[in-house]
Scaffold this motif. Structure first.
Motif, PDB file in Angstrom:
ATOM      1  N   PRO A 226       0.842  -1.206  -0.099  1.00  0.00           N
ATOM      2  CA  PRO A 226       0.076  -0.044  -0.008  1.00  0.00           C
ATOM      3  C   PRO A 226       0.925   1.444  -0.185  1.00  0.00           C
ATOM      4  O   PRO A 226       1.940   1.229   0.393  1.00  0.00           O
ATOM      5  CB  PRO A 226      -0.710  -0.037   1.293  1.00  0.00           C
ATOM      6  N   LEU A 228      -0.013   4.947   1.234  1.00  0.00           N
ATOM      7  CA  LEU A 228      -1.213   5.727   2.043  1.00  0.00           C
ATOM      8  C   LEU A 228      -0.987   7.264   2.002  1.00  0.00           C
ATOM      9  O   LEU A 228      -0.041   7.550   2.646  1.00  0.00           O
ATOM     10  CB  LEU A 228      -1.504   4.931   3.325  1.00  0.00           C
ATOM     11  N   LEU A 261      -3.986   4.168  -1.313  1.00  0.00           N
ATOM     12  CA  LEU A 261      -5.012   4.765  -0.688  1.00  0.00           C
ATOM     13  C   LEU A 261      -4.954   6.161  -0.313  1.00  0.00           C
ATOM     14  O   LEU A 261      -4.070   6.704  -0.122  1.00  0.00           O
ATOM     15  CB  LEU A 261      -5.060   4.081   0.776  1.00  0.00           C
ATOM     16  N   TYR A 353     -10.805   6.432   0.793  1.00  0.00           N
ATOM     17  CA  TYR A 353     -11.083   5.993   2.535  1.00  0.00           C
ATOM     18  C   TYR A 353     -11.568   7.407   3.048  1.00  0.00           C
ATOM     19  O   TYR A 353     -11.170   8.507   2.748  1.00  0.00           O
ATOM     20  CB  TYR A 353      -9.964   5.409   3.052  1.00  0.00           C
ATOM     21  N   ALA A 359      -8.780   3.064   6.557  1.00  0.00           N
ATOM     22  CA  ALA A 359      -7.518   2.850   5.795  1.00  0.00           C
ATOM     23  C   ALA A 359      -6.776   1.555   6.250  1.00  0.00           C
ATOM     24  O   ALA A 359      -6.161   0.689   5.623  1.00  0.00           O
ATOM     25  CB  ALA A 359      -6.559   3.975   5.526  1.00  0.00           C
TER      26      ALA A 359
END
Length: 464
Positions: A226, A228, A261, A353, A359
């Motif tokens: 991921p 983020l 994300l 998100y 998340a």
């Protein structure tokens, strides 16, 4: 060392090669630090001499430029060799540790020793880096080594075989080329160490093959890494770094951000910046900053993950050239095909998100990734990210570059792998550390012997 053997393809040839390497290892020749240094220096000189050949081979495989090859393959290999050559004498020394009161007077120390005959199974996406850097670790630790490069990158496999097999004794270091039959023949042998880089699916096969012999195994695998972005992230520099990391090697990188994300309040800005960065770089093989997908099978797999209805940017593909242009997917959900497995290609799925808890839950819904990246200026979120999210290695406000620091170990956790290497960790990866208590004959307490008394019990309790 002057023994050369024919190209090993049959199981009988492979078995003989392993036997020859075990015999050579048992001669204790490889244990000498002078021998290790001599071979490492020779290896470095050979790479330097054949740099152009290595550049040419990797370009033939998937269009990787000399610049990218030097930066991501050859330079890390030189660095690993230089660190090993500089530190070998220190690494092989006994490592002193404290001795507890019960064992006094005595010395305690660890004695590093080579494991024996090693098998390194390399990966195709960074064929020199992910094959030869582990080989350096095996060499500096004092092992004999068999390298099995990936057959998917056929030209680089051939280049490594030529470089090594024409210059090293097969009983010490040798390349076995081929596909599944050759790999199967190798895994049927008893090794003292197996080092594998590849997918979790094949990693399980390797681990299973090693189990009957209780062979020490290091698995460098992958996962859905991921990236983020929190609502307070520095978007411009963060996206710039993330885009470089994602499209390096056209996304065929186990450490690449697999999905992004983004907090809903900044999603439009992040998408705008992603497109800006892609356009600015003008990715193409001709511009020497993009590569082809390794083969048609992988091309078809990656293309099948592109949902035309969710394409925000890009989406075009050329099968005859094995080129997939940088593609951004928007409004992606966890149920989409692109979110089921590691992408390993130039596609960025963007997932929105609302809360940081949401998340984190999304990240933890997948297997533990090889890497994870946080783009944030919030110290509390940074602390939570490091304490709550399991992953192999990662970065805060950067991506992929952690692998460029040899003081940091590289390795996965859970489904993304086991074991670690790079720098001194490569030496440790291919070594066993014998724990030694070296007792003096000057004095011997009666405390541990029979004839126990209340006085002995009091002394033992004081020492406890």
């Amino acid at each position: 060392m002057n023994t050369l053997i024919k190209e090993t393809t049959s199981e009988q040839d492979v078995q003989q090669l392993v036997e020859d390497q075990r015999k050579y290892f048992n001669s204790n020749t490889t244990r000498s630090v002078e021998f290790r240094l001599e071979q490492l220096k020779k290896f470095r000189n050979l790479i330097k001499t054949h740099e152009d050949d290595l550049h040419e081979a990797i370009y033939k495989d998937f269009g990787k430029s000399k610049y990218d090859n030097q930066l991501t393959e050859i330079f890390p290999l030189y660095e690993e060799l230089d660190i090993a050559i500089k530190n070998a004498r220190r690494w092989v020394k006994h490592r002193k540790v404290k001795t507890n009161l019960m064992n006094q007077p005595a010395k305690s120390y660890l004695v590093p020793e080579p494991l024996g005959v090693s098998l390194v199974i390399g990966a195709w996406n960074f064929p020199y880096n992910l094959s030869l850097v582990p080989v350096v670790g095996s060499m500096v630790a004092g092992n004999t080594t068999i390298l099995k490069p990936s057959e998917l990158a056929a030209e680089t496999s051939r280049a490594m075989a030529k470089l090594i097999n024409e210059n090293f004794d097969a009983s010490y270091l040798h390349v076995v080329e081929g596909g599944i039959p050759e790999t199967t023949a190798l895994l049927a042998q008893r090794f003292d160490k197996i080092f594998f880089t590849g997918s979790p699916q094949v990693g399980k096969i390797v681990n299973k093959a090693a189990a009957p012999n209780l062979t020490n195994v290091t698995l460098e695998l992958g996962g859905k890494n991921p990236a983020l972005f929190t609502k307070d992230a520095s978007i411009d520099v963060g996206v710039k770094r993330m885009i470089w990391a994602k499209f390096l090697n056209s996304g065929q990188l186990c450490l690449a951000p697999d999905y992004v994300l983004v907090h809903k309040s900044i999603k439009s800005k992040v998408l705008e910046r992603i497109v800006h960065e892609i356009k600015k770089h003008n990715y193409s093989v001709e511009n020497q900053n993009f590569v082809r997908i390794i083969n048609e099978r992988n091309f078809d797999r990656v293309v099948s993950l592109i949902d035309p209805e969710k394409v925000h940017f890009g989406g075009k593909a050329n099968r005859s050239e094995r080129i997939i242009e940088p593609t951004v997917l928007n409004n992606v959900t966890l149920e989409d095909d692109v979110m089921r497995d590691e992408i390993f290609g130039p596609i960025i799925p963007v997932v929105e998100y609302e809360t940081i808890d949401e998340a984190f839950e999304i990240i933890k819904s997948f297997e533990k990734p090889l890497a994870a990246y946080l783009f944030s200026n919030n110290n509390k979120i940074k602390d939570r990210f490091l304490s709550e999210i399991p992953f192999g290695s990662g970065g805060i406000n950067d991506a992929v570059m952690q692998i460029n620091n040899s003081n940091l170990p590289f390795g996965g956790v859970g489904n993304s792998g086991m074991g670690r290497y790079h720098g001194k960790y490569s030496f440790e990866c291919f070594s066993h550390f014998k724990a030694i208590l070296d007792k003096s004959n000057f004095f011997e307490s009666d405390l541990k012997y029979y004839g126990h008394s209340d006085r002995q019990m009091k002394l033992i309790k004081k020492l406890s």
